[in-house]
Design a protein around this motif. Structure first.
Motif, PDB file in Angstrom:
ATOM      1  N   GLU A 110      -8.965  -6.115   1.460  1.00  7.16           N
ATOM      2  CA  GLU A 110      -7.531  -6.180   1.186  1.00  7.16           C
ATOM      3  C   GLU A 110      -7.195  -7.218   0.115  1.00  7.16           C
ATOM      4  O   GLU A 110      -6.289  -7.028  -0.687  1.00  7.16           O
ATOM      5  CB  GLU A 110      -6.779  -6.454   2.497  1.00  7.16           C
ATOM      6  CG  GLU A 110      -5.271  -6.575   2.365  1.00  7.16           C
ATOM      7  CD  GLU A 110      -4.586  -5.376   1.698  1.00  7.16           C
ATOM      8  OE1 GLU A 110      -5.149  -4.270   1.721  1.00  7.16           O
ATOM      9  OE2 GLU A 110      -3.489  -5.575   1.136  1.00  7.16           O
ATOM     10  N   TYR A 164      -7.775  -5.402  -2.990  1.00  8.82           N
ATOM     11  CA  TYR A 164      -6.863  -4.257  -3.118  1.00  8.82           C
ATOM     12  C   TYR A 164      -5.466  -4.714  -3.519  1.00  8.82           C
ATOM     13  O   TYR A 164      -4.805  -4.097  -4.352  1.00  8.82           O
ATOM     14  CB  TYR A 164      -6.784  -3.487  -1.795  1.00  8.82           C
ATOM     15  CG  TYR A 164      -8.071  -2.811  -1.383  1.00  8.82           C
ATOM     16  CD1 TYR A 164      -8.977  -2.333  -2.325  1.00  8.82           C
ATOM     17  CD2 TYR A 164      -8.368  -2.621  -0.036  1.00  8.82           C
ATOM     18  CE1 TYR A 164     -10.149  -1.706  -1.945  1.00  8.82           C
ATOM     19  CE2 TYR A 164      -9.537  -1.987   0.358  1.00  8.82           C
ATOM     20  CZ  TYR A 164     -10.429  -1.532  -0.586  1.00  8.82           C
ATOM     21  OH  TYR A 164     -11.576  -0.903  -0.200  1.00  8.82           O
ATOM     22  N   LYS A 165      -4.965  -5.798  -2.881  1.00 11.57           N
ATOM     23  CA  LYS A 165      -3.570  -6.158  -3.146  1.00 11.57           C
ATOM     24  C   LYS A 165      -3.389  -6.671  -4.573  1.00 11.57           C
ATOM     25  O   LYS A 165      -2.304  -6.569  -5.137  1.00 11.57           O
ATOM     26  CB  LYS A 165      -3.054  -7.159  -2.104  1.00 11.57           C
ATOM     27  CG  LYS A 165      -3.614  -8.556  -2.195  1.00 11.57           C
ATOM     28  CD  LYS A 165      -3.013  -9.394  -1.061  1.00 11.57           C
ATOM     29  CE  LYS A 165      -3.487 -10.834  -1.144  1.00 11.57           C
ATOM     30  NZ  LYS A 165      -3.094 -11.606   0.041  1.00 11.57           N
ATOM     31  N   TYR A 198       0.827  -1.212   0.000  1.00 17.82           N
ATOM     32  CA  TYR A 198       0.000   0.000   0.000  1.00 17.82           C
ATOM     33  C   TYR A 198       0.863   1.266   0.000  1.00 17.82           C
ATOM     34  O   TYR A 198       1.765   1.394   0.831  1.00 17.82           O
ATOM     35  CB  TYR A 198      -0.920  -0.014   1.223  1.00 17.82           C
ATOM     36  CG  TYR A 198      -1.730   1.254   1.357  1.00 17.82           C
ATOM     37  CD1 TYR A 198      -2.764   1.525   0.466  1.00 17.82           C
ATOM     38  CD2 TYR A 198      -1.449   2.184   2.354  1.00 17.82           C
ATOM     39  CE1 TYR A 198      -3.506   2.691   0.583  1.00 17.82           C
ATOM     40  CE2 TYR A 198      -2.188   3.349   2.481  1.00 17.82           C
ATOM     41  CZ  TYR A 198      -3.205   3.600   1.585  1.00 17.82           C
ATOM     42  OH  TYR A 198      -3.929   4.758   1.700  1.00 17.82           O
TER      43      TYR A 198
END
Lengths: 180, 429
Positions: A164, A167-168, A79
């Motif tokens: 997450e 997102y990753k 991030y």
């Protein structure tokens, strides 16, 4: 109804399948590549292929061969970070060697971010991620004329999931060869 | 560089005015501590003049004032006195209703398909007129006239200019289709300025309200276009190697601050509105982006991660030393300066929540304004009172607004699709 996933799939059609298997990495990658490189060099004498620069049209395209590290195309980031993690170096090195061996080949490095935060900041962050991969390739001797960097920021992020794990997957640079 | 000044005719422009239809439904959450009680008597309309029912001009005025959060619009149907001009007002009835102000008016047909709209605003306790105006308009200007009357009422009673007659722009995404839209500030009469199968981001209004600069990915990379809202014509303002993004007009409308990467990091530049005179402003090895001008045109505020995490900095518009402006928090992005130059709004990330934040530039005092979690793209109303922004509602992009004191909150919901990247246009002349 408007999943950017679909767009990503269309855009990087050949990558999608690979990225879903991203964690699996074949240990014999360097060997594979040199084998395929010699295969590519032999393209000219194996009859009908158009003389000259094209490395495509091979029966086994090393870039598309799932057993070849060159089929791995995505570098993932933490991030708000743009430093290339060590685990992606062998894959980037393989692409660098391929580019050195195939001077007419060109790549576009497409930087991406997850959907959170400012669109403009993410556009810049995606650019940093593309440039970070380019810098690794430059250090290995690949010239800028074979590399273009672009950023999609968060515009191609998968907005259907907001956690997450999604997102990753979005925080990455894709290596896309010209003509793919 | 070669293509900068090439004017393109836009073949996919669609101008589809939709009258009397809101694209955005605006819901008010909360309001000012002390709301001004105002009564608005339905305007009389002569037989052949349009504008009854929901289109009655008084309904539009009332909705404007209510949406601001600063007014309590009183129910007038129970009052026997229904005046349309000064001599008809029976003040004791309006005092009894506890109205502080009263608006009356009428719409009359004129020869040649014109309308005469007249209104009066009176102070109920002092029994004197605060404003009285007449407009000679075409019938399709009725909504615009209602917004102008609401602006006058707002200004007379609050001391600040109103923004009801302004416009907003935003990006919609329906399926794979992106559209840059312009609508009235109340969400009515949306028009598509440009649409594309690739993303459009970062619309920015020229100070005179006649042009929008925006970033389009239609050529598979971000390019900045400037498009006239009058003719629909557009040109590529910046189409350099790498990314071209984050346009922001200078207060005099002559230059834009933009962000270019060439083949490296995002850096801030300025460029003439015709694409000439490129000048580099920031010189760092970090991300520098999201430039906005101070109202005096002397400084540019921007986001940079030169300190390791994104924070907001200020630099002379001609370049020089950058000074850090935000110090609290580890992720502050998307700076916007209030029209009076005294406050800085931006998006702060804290514990995974991205929220609209305001900072007093003189004292450094910081206040988180929004109670949403995925906020982006704040945009001040021309009077500085409200901040429009993008957020997420139920997994969809939605618009919201919050007053710069945090008391009034609005949700703007669109039927179908995502809405994002709002930008509030300049004050109407």
């Amino acid at each position: 109804m408007n999943k950017s996933l679909i767009m990503s799939l269309v855009l990087v059609a050949t990558l999608a399948a690979c990225s879903s298997k991203a964690p699996k990495e074949a240990p014999a990658k360097v060997d594979d590549m040199s084998m395929n490189q010699s295969g590519a060099a032999g393209a000219g004498d194996s009859a009908a292929s158009t003389s000259g620069t094209s490395t495509s049209g091979m029966e086994v395209n090393p870039l598309k061969d799932p057993n070849n590290i060159l089929s791995k195309r995505s570098v993932y980031f933490d991030y708000d970070k743009d430093d290339v993690k060590a685990e992606y170096r062998p894959m980037i090195e393989a692409h660098a060697k391929y580019l050195l061996a195939n001077p007419s080949a060109k790549v576009v490095l497409q930087g991406n971010t997850d959907e959170r935060g400012s669109r403009e900041y993410n556009l810049s962050l995606g650019q940093r991620r593309a440039v970070a991969v380019k810098n690794v390739m430059n250090l290995l001797g690949v010239q800028d004329k074979q590399i273009e960097t672009v950023s999609f920021g968060e515009e191609k992020a998968n907005t259907s999931m907001q956690d997450e794990s999604a997102y990753k997957q979005d925080r990455r640079t894709d290596i896309v060869y010209e003509g793919e | 560089m070669i293509k900068i000044r090439s004017f393109l005719s836009v073949i996919f422009i669609l101008l589809l005015p939709v009258t009397s239809q809101a694209a955005l439904d605006i819901e008010i959450v909360g309001g000012a501590a002390q709301q001004i009680p105002i009564a608005i008597v339905p305007f009389s309309t002569t037989a052949n003049a349009p504008g009854a029912g929901q289109d009655n001009i008084s309904t539009i005025i009332g909705a404007d004032l209510r949406r601001s959060g600063l007014f309590r619009v009183l129910e007038t149907r129970g009052v026997a006195n229904q005046p349309h001009d000064l001599p008809e007002i029976k003040y004791p009835e309006w005092v009894a209703l506890q109205a502080q102000a009263l608006t009356v008016g009428k719409v009359e047909a004129l020869p040649g398909n014109r309308l005469k709209v007249s209104f009066r605003l009176v102070d109920v306790l002092k029994q004197n007129q605060l404003a009285g105006l007449e407009y000679n308009i075409a019938p399709n200007q009725l909504r615009a006239t209602a917004h102008r009357i609401a602006d006058i009422i707002y200004e007379k009673l609050t001391g600040e200019p109103g923004v009801f007659a302004t416009r907003i722009s935003y990006i919609t995404r329906v399926g794979k289709r992106y559209a840059l839209q312009v609508a009235d500030a109340d969400g009515y009469a949306p028009q598509t300025v440009v649409s594309s199968n690739e993303p459009i981001i970062s619309p920015s209004w020229s100070p005179d309200g006649t042009k929008l600069a925006y970033v389009s990915f239609e050529k598979k990379k971000p390019i900045i276009f400037v498009q006239s809202l009058v003719s629909g014509q557009r040109y590529a303002l910046a189409n350099f190697k790498g990314n071209n993004s984050a346009p922001s007009w200078s207060p005099d409308g002559k230059r834009l601050a933009i962000v270019l990467t060439h083949s490296a990091n995002s850096q801030v530049y300025t460029i003439n509105a015709d694409g000439t005179g490129l000048q580099q402003v920031t010189r760092s090895s970090a991300i520098d982006t999201e430039p906005v001008w101070s109202p005096d045109g002397g400084s540019i505020y921007f986001t940079s991660n030169r300190g390791g995490a994104p924070q907001i900095y200020r630099i002379p518009a001609t370049g020089g030393d950058a000074k850090r402006v935000t110090f609290e928090g580890t992720y502050n992005v998307s700076p916007r300066i209030s029209p009076d130059g005294k406050a800085l709004a931006y998006i702060r990330q804290e514990q995974g929540r991205f929220r609209v934040t305001i900072q007093d530039l003189a004292t450094g005092q910081v206040q988180i304004l929004s109670d949403t979690a995925q906020d982006e793209s704040p945009s001040f109303a021309p009077n500085g009172r409200m901040i429009l922004y993008a957020t997420n509602a139920g997994g969809k992009g939605a618009l919201a607004a919050v007053s710069s004191d945090g008391r009034v909150k609005q949700r703007l919901s669109e039927t179908g699709g995502d809405v994002r990247e709002p930008a509030w246009g300049p004050a109407a002349n």
